[in-house]
Design an enzyme around this catalytic site. Sequence first.
Site, mmCIF file in Angstrom:
data_model
loop_
_atom_site.group_PDB
_atom_site.id
_atom_site.type_symbol
_atom_site.label_atom_id
_atom_site.label_comp_id
_atom_site.label_asym_id
_atom_site.label_seq_id
_atom_site.Cartn_x
_atom_site.Cartn_y
_atom_site.Cartn_z
ATOM 1 N N GLY A 19 -34.143 -14.793 -21.632
ATOM 2 C CA GLY A 19 -33.996 -13.330 -21.568
ATOM 3 C C GLY A 19 -35.321 -12.632 -21.792
ATOM 4 O O GLY A 19 -35.683 -11.689 -21.067
ATOM 5 N N GLU A 48 -25.528 -12.439 -25.048
ATOM 6 C CA GLU A 48 -25.653 -13.610 -24.186
ATOM 7 C C GLU A 48 -24.330 -13.995 -23.510
ATOM 8 O O GLU A 48 -23.270 -13.961 -24.133
ATOM 9 C CB GLU A 48 -26.139 -14.837 -24.989
ATOM 10 C CG GLU A 48 -27.619 -14.835 -25.231
ATOM 11 C CD GLU A 48 -28.153 -16.214 -25.555
ATOM 12 O OE1 GLU A 48 -27.584 -17.220 -25.077
ATOM 13 O OE2 GLU A 48 -29.139 -16.291 -26.296
ATOM 14 N N HIS A 66 -29.981 -12.737 -15.669
ATOM 15 C CA HIS A 66 -30.268 -11.738 -16.704
ATOM 16 C C HIS A 66 -30.207 -10.331 -16.127
ATOM 17 O O HIS A 66 -30.653 -10.098 -14.995
ATOM 18 C CB HIS A 66 -31.653 -11.979 -17.307
ATOM 19 C CG HIS A 66 -31.726 -13.274 -18.065
ATOM 20 N ND1 HIS A 66 -31.361 -13.382 -19.380
ATOM 21 C CD2 HIS A 66 -32.054 -14.525 -17.648
ATOM 22 C CE1 HIS A 66 -31.490 -14.645 -19.760
ATOM 23 N NE2 HIS A 66 -31.897 -15.357 -18.740
ATOM 24 N N CYS A 74 -32.221 -22.804 -21.058
ATOM 25 C CA CYS A 74 -32.217 -22.155 -22.388
ATOM 26 C C CYS A 74 -33.634 -22.241 -22.933
ATOM 27 O O CYS A 74 -34.117 -23.348 -23.227
ATOM 28 C CB CYS A 74 -31.234 -22.867 -23.313
ATOM 29 S SG CYS A 74 -31.204 -22.183 -24.981
ATOM 30 N N CYS A 78 -33.321 -14.775 -27.341
ATOM 31 C CA CYS A 78 -32.988 -15.395 -26.054
ATOM 32 C C CYS A 78 -34.300 -15.585 -25.300
ATOM 33 O O CYS A 78 -34.933 -14.596 -24.898
ATOM 34 C CB CYS A 78 -32.030 -14.495 -25.275
ATOM 35 S SG CYS A 78 -31.585 -15.154 -23.655
HETATM 36 N N1 LIG Z 1 -26.379 -17.889 -22.707
HETATM 37 C C1 LIG Z 1 -27.346 -18.348 -21.696
HETATM 38 C C2 LIG Z 1 -27.938 -19.720 -22.076
HETATM 39 C C3 LIG Z 1 -28.809 -19.659 -23.342
HETATM 40 C C4 LIG Z 1 -30.042 -18.846 -23.120
HETATM 41 C C5 LIG Z 1 -30.823 -18.442 -24.366
HETATM 42 N N2 LIG Z 1 -30.274 -18.810 -25.647
HETATM 43 C C6 LIG Z 1 -32.285 -18.797 -24.244
HETATM 44 O O1 LIG Z 1 -32.954 -19.033 -25.279
HETATM 45 O O2 LIG Z 1 -32.789 -18.766 -23.097
HETATM 46 C C7 LIG Z 1 -26.637 -18.441 -20.321
HETATM 47 O O3 LIG Z 1 -25.409 -18.651 -20.283
HETATM 48 O O4 LIG Z 1 -27.370 -18.332 -19.318
#
Ligand SMILES: N[C@H](CCC[C@H](N)C(=O)O)C(=O)O
Length: 292
Positions: free
Chosen positions: A227, A215, A166, A75, A224
């Site tokens: 992302g 997400e 992603h 994250c 994100c």
């Molecule tokens: N939902 C993402 C994790 C959080 C990623 C995001 N909040 C960031 O800042 O990279 C997943 O399941 O891969």
Amino acid sequence: MSQLRFTKMHGAGNDYVYVNLFEEHLPAPPEKLAPLVSDRHFGIGGDGLILITPSEVADARMRMFNADGSEAEMCGNGLRCVAKYVYDHGIAKKDQLALETGAGVLSVQLETDGDLAKRVTVNMGEPILDAAKIPTTFGESPVVNQRLEAGGREFEVTCVSMGNPHCVIFVDKADDELVLKLGPQIEKAAKFPARVNVEFIEIISPTEVRQRTWERGSGETLACGTGASAVCVAGVLTGKLERRILNHLLGGDLELHWNEADNHVYMTGPAEEVFSGIWPVPHGVPLYSQLA
Ligand SMILES: N[C@H](CCC[C@H](N)C(=O)O)C(=O)O
């Protein structure tokens, strides 16, 4: 009555409930707590739960749970906040930190103003472009401008992993129809055996984009970080973007650089501490003390 001491933080509006396990003990399994603490009406409110724990190999370790309780490998916004917490709260008073994540030990550089960290740069490491490792069931690698059908429409998608998966889609307008209706369908599409995070990107120039994000496990978030890193890579792979871009997300801006020299992606952005508190764990949550 079991209680949980927490700190609320956000990186460009991507907000999480943080628990410092250098000092606290979790009363129940994190995958059970994450949906409860994330609830914006009946809980604390956030996009998920992040644990800051001791590490054998780094200054600290981050474990991240989405609002649906699923654990993610990495994250980006969360790691900037973990770095700030570790520095500000004296766990490691260094402006260069090593932090253990599901995507390996990553190095983080803090910009500090006296005792507090203000902006953070994360060396996100190398993007993963092998289809099977993202993972996707697209046949060829890298997965660039592949056709994906969703909601009766066809999209060109470019897929990248930053430790987590992603699916990047360049669009004229990232509207609610795309983000809120098709985002969840793409998140769970058969092409993504581990589900996927979906980035809808409007190109302003070869060095500037606007991003909305659906997400995996949390729905639309204001930002994100993994992302945005994947978008920088996808932009270069598709020839649409340069290696250094400014990304405007709903909750703030991130600077990304896919460095040709070391093939690493660097993400720079804010990290804020909002408040701390004590959350009384609701009745009915399966406590560790009861599971023994
Ligand atoms: N939902 C993402 C994790 C959080 C990623 C995001 N909040 C960031 O800042 O990279 C997943 O399941 O891969």
